[in-house]
Design an enzyme around this catalytic site. Structure first.
Site, mmCIF file in Angstrom:
data_model
loop_
_atom_site.group_PDB
_atom_site.id
_atom_site.type_symbol
_atom_site.label_atom_id
_atom_site.label_comp_id
_atom_site.label_asym_id
_atom_site.label_seq_id
_atom_site.Cartn_x
_atom_site.Cartn_y
_atom_site.Cartn_z
ATOM 1 N N LYS A 4 80.057 -7.986 -27.980
ATOM 2 C CA LYS A 4 80.223 -8.531 -26.625
ATOM 3 C C LYS A 4 79.823 -10.005 -26.629
ATOM 4 O O LYS A 4 78.841 -10.383 -27.280
ATOM 5 C CB LYS A 4 79.334 -7.745 -25.658
ATOM 6 C CG LYS A 4 79.514 -8.121 -24.196
ATOM 7 C CD LYS A 4 78.572 -7.297 -23.313
ATOM 8 C CE LYS A 4 78.774 -7.570 -21.841
ATOM 9 N NZ LYS A 4 77.824 -6.817 -20.987
ATOM 10 N N SER A 8 80.085 -4.323 -17.234
ATOM 11 C CA SER A 8 80.630 -5.594 -17.631
ATOM 12 C C SER A 8 81.116 -5.651 -19.082
ATOM 13 O O SER A 8 81.852 -6.554 -19.437
ATOM 14 C CB SER A 8 79.563 -6.682 -17.440
ATOM 15 O OG SER A 8 78.472 -6.461 -18.301
ATOM 16 N N SER A 62 76.316 -1.364 -17.639
ATOM 17 C CA SER A 62 77.403 -2.126 -18.274
ATOM 18 C C SER A 62 77.846 -1.636 -19.645
ATOM 19 O O SER A 62 78.861 -2.093 -20.160
ATOM 20 C CB SER A 62 77.009 -3.599 -18.396
ATOM 21 O OG SER A 62 77.144 -4.237 -17.151
#
Lengths: 97, 489
Positions: B79, B154, B178
Site C-alpha cells: 500500500k 482505504s 481499512s
C-alpha cells in the site's frame, strides 16, 4: 436540531489548520461538518463522569533507549525531497517582514 | 501453469524444488498487470526494474542450493502509505506526488532480508482516509468482482490486486477497518494484528493510536506465513511491543472443538443487509456443526464507536498532517503571488490535500481547539474506555468473537461519496476493534445474490492472533468460498 458549526467556525478552524478555503467550499464544509457533529452528539447519552480516558489501547510506559552516538541522516539525503533548498538549507519565503 | 494464480506457500514449494523461478512468477504477474490493471487501477506505481532485480537475486540463491525463506522470491505489493526507499510513496495524495523516501519502513527491510519481490505500490484513499478508494488523487480503484462497484477502502488497491491475481500477497494499513473491509468486499483474507504487534516505523501516520499494518492474502496459511515475517518488536517504533513472536503456522489446525465463540447481538441490528446477515448466521452454523460452543454476548457500547472514532482519529490526524506544509518534502505551491510563509503554507495545503483530508483536519482541529477539548476529545477518550471494557468482559467468556465485517457488500462507485457520514457508518463493525487495539481477521464466507463477496470477521484477545488464525483456518478447510475467483480475463 440547531446548527453546531457555523460558517464562521469553519473559517476559524480553517485558519488554525492553515487551509485556505474558497467561499462555496466553506458552505459545503459547514453543512457536512454539521451533519457529522450532530451525529457525534450521540455521545452525550452516556454517563461518563466516573470513567477514565484511554489514549492507547495497549498500556505503554515511557520507552527510552541508551544514549549512544549513532550516525544520522546526511544533509544531502535530508534535502533530497526539499521543494526548495540553498547551500545545505531548506529555503522558505520570508518569515519576518 | 498460470503462476499468478497460486498462493505463496504453493509457490515456495515449487521454488524450493527448483521447478520454477522467481523471475517466471514475477514476469507472469507483470504480464497480467499490464493486461488487466487499466480496468481496476489497483497500482499507483510499478517498480518493475527493482522487482526483476530482486527476483534474479532470489533465483541465484536458490540455484546456489541454499535454503530459502518462505517469502523468498515471492512477488508482493505494498500500500502506498508504507515508505519504500527509492520508490515513490504518494499516500494517494497530490501532496506527495513526487516524494521518494530515503529510508525503508521496517516491514520493507524485513522483506528485503527475505529477498521478497516488491512489485509496486497500491492505490488507496488519500492518507488512508476513506472506505471506498475513491478519494485517491490517482483515480478510483475498482472491484474486480464488478468494476462498477468500489473495492472498499482505504487499502482498496491491495485488496483488489490480490483478488485479481495481480500480486501474491499485499501489505495494507488498518485504522478503522481499512484492511478488513476491502478484504471482505474483494473476497480475500485480511488481517489487522493487535496494536503493537507489527512495527509502524515507516508507515505514514494517520491516527497513531489506531494505525496498524495488516496483511492481504489468498488464504489463511499465507496470512500466518506473512505475519511470521512482519511481526515483532522494533526499537524504531516505541509503541511496538516486546513480546515473543510465536510461529503462527503452528496455529493452522483444523479444529473447532473446545472453541468458545461469542456472537454479539448488537452487530445484527437494523441497517445490516439481509444477505450479509444470512451469510454470517450460516458461518455460525458451520462452527456449531464443527463442535464449537456458540454463545450470545453483548457489546453494549457498539453504537457509540463511530462517533468516538470520528473524534479521536481526526484529532490525531490534524496533528500528524501538520507536517505537510511544503518545507521539508512534498508539494509546495508554485503560486508567484504568495507574500509570507503562512500564505505559502495555506496555498500549498489547499492545492495538495483533497476534500476528505481537509474535512478531517478541520474536524480534528475543532475537536481539539480551546473550549471544545473536554466536550469532544476527552469525552471520546472516555467512551473509548467503555468500548474496550465491553470486549474485556466478553473475552472472559469466549475465545473469539464472530461478526460481519461490513453491513453491506460492495456499493456502487459514487454512491456515498457526497455524503461523508454515510461513508463513515459503513465502518461500524470494524471501528470498535481499532479503538480496543484488538486483532481481527476478515475471511470470505459467502456471496450476495449479485455475486459480490461477503466477509466474516473473527476478533481475538490482544496478542492472540493464534486463536483467530486457527478459527479462520478451520472455517476455510471446511468451506469453498475462498476458492472462487472473479471473472476478469
Amino acid at each position: 436540531m440547531k446548527n453546531i458549526i457555523t460558517d464562521k467556525d469553519v473559517e476559524y478552524v480553517a485558519k488554525l489548520s492553515r487551509l485556505k478555503l474558497k467561499e462555496d467550499e466553506k458552505h459545503k464544509f459547514t453543512e457536512q461538518l454539521n451533519n457529522i457533529f450532530k451525529y457525534i452528539e450521540k455521545l452525550n447519552e452516556l454517563d461518563i463522569s466516573k470513567v477514565e480516558p484511554t489514549s492507547h489501547a495497549i498500556a505503554l510506559q515511557n520507552v527510552t533507549r541508551k544514549d549512544i552516538f549513532k550516525p544520522s541522516v546526511s544533509i544531502e539525503d535530508a534535502l533530497k525531497n526539499a521543494p526548495d533548498k540553498e547551500q545545505g538549507y531548506f529555503r522558505v519565503p520570508a518569515i519576518i517582514e | 501453469m498460470e503462476l499468478y494464480k497460486l498462493t505463496a506457500h504453493e509457490l515456495h514449494k515449487l521454488l524450493s524444488e527448483k521447478k520454477i523461478s522467481s523471475l517466471e512468477i514475477t514476469e507472469s504477474i507483470y504480464g497480467r498487470i499490464e493486461k488487466l490493471d487499466k480496468n481496476i487501477n489497483s497500482y499507483i506505481t510499478l517498480a518493475k526494474e527493482s522487482a526483476l532485480q530482486q527476483a534474479r537475486k532470489a533465483d541465484k540463491k536458490i540455484s546456489a542450493g541454499g535454503k530459502i525463506g518462505p517469502l523468498s522470491g515471492i512477488p508482493v505489493s505494498i500500500k502506498d502509505v508504507i515508505s519504500t526507499k527509492n520508490i515513490k510513496t504518494t499516500c494517494g495524495s497530490r501532496m506527495l506526488e513526487n516524494y521518494i523516501p530515503i529510508f525503508d519502513a521496517t516491514v520493507i527491510e524485513k522483506f528485503k532480508r527475505e529477498n521478497t519481490v516488491i512489485l509496486g505500490k497500491t492505490n488507496m484513499d488519500e492518507f488512508a482516509m476513506g472506505s471506498s478508494t475513491e478519494n485517491s488523487a490517482y483515480g478510483a480503484c475498482r472491484n474486480p468482482w464488478d468494476t462498477s462497484t468500489i473495492p472498499g477502502g482505504s487499502s482498496g488497491g491491495s485488496a483488489a490486486c490480490v483478488a485479481a491475481d495481480l500480486a501474491i500477497m499485499s501489505l495494507g494499513s488498518d485504522t478503522g477497518g481499512s484492511v478488513r473491509q476491502p478484504a471482505s468486499m474483494c473476497g480475500v483474507v485480511g488481517l489487522k494484528p493487535t496494536y503493537g504487534r507489527v512495527s509502524r516505523y515507516g508507515l505514514l501516520a494517520f491516527a497513531s493510536s489506531l494505525d496498524q499494518i495488516g496483511t492481504f492474502t489468498k488464504d489463511v496459511e499465507d496470512t500466518a506465513i506473512l505475519l511470521n515475517i512482519i511481526a515483532g518488536h522494533d526499537p524504531l517504533d516505541s509503541t511496538s511491543v516486546a513480546k515473543e513472536v510465536p510461529d503462527y503456522t503452528k496455529s493452522l489446525k483444523n479444529d473447532a472443538k473446545k472453541l468458545k465463540i461469542g456472537v454479539p447481538k448488537e452487530y445484527f441490528a437494523e441497517g445490516i443487509h439481509q444477505e450479509v446477515k444470512k451469510s454470517i448466521q450460516n458461518a455460525v452454523e458451520t462452527f456449531k456443526k464443527l463442535g464449537a460452543e456458540i454463545m450470545e454476548i453483548s457489546l453494549p457500547h457498539t453504537e457509540y464507536a463511530v462517533a468516538t472514532f470520528y473524534i479521536i482519529a481526526p484529532a490525531e490526524a490534524s496533528s500528524n498532517l501538520a507536517r505537510y506544509v511544503g518545507v521539508n518534502f512534498g508539494h509546495r505551491t508554485r503560486d508567484k503571488g504568495i507574500g509570507n510563509i503562512v500564505d505559502m503554507y495555506e496555498k500549498t495545503r489547499d492545492e495538495g490535500f483533497g476534500n476528505e483530508v481537509k474535512r478531517r483536519i478541520m474536524l480534528g482541529t475543532y475537536a481539539l481547539s480551546s473550549g471544545y477539548y473536554e466536550a469532544y476529545y476527552l469525552k471520546a477518550s472516555k467512551v473509548r474506555t467503555l468500548i474496550k471494557k465491553d470486549f474485556d468482559e466478553a473475552f472472559h467468556k469466549c475465545d473469539v468473537i464472530l461478526t460481519p465485517v461490513s453491513p453491506t457488500p460492495a456499493f456502487k462507485i459514487g454512491e456515498k461519496i457526497s455524503d461523508p457520514l454515510q461513508m463513515y457508518l459503513s465502518d461500524i463493525f470494524t471501528i470498535p476493534i481499532n479503538l480496543a487495539g484488538l486483532p481481527a481477521i476478515s475471511i470470505p464466507c459467502g456471496f450476495s445474490n449479485k455475486g459480490l463477496p461477503i466477509g466474516l470477521q473473527i476478533i481475538g484477545k490482544p496478542f492472540d492472533e493464534e486463536k483467530i488464525l486457527q478459527t479462520a483456518y478451520t472455517f476455510e478447510q471446511n468451506t469453498e468460498f475462498h476458492k472462487k475467483k472473479p471473472k476478469i480475463d
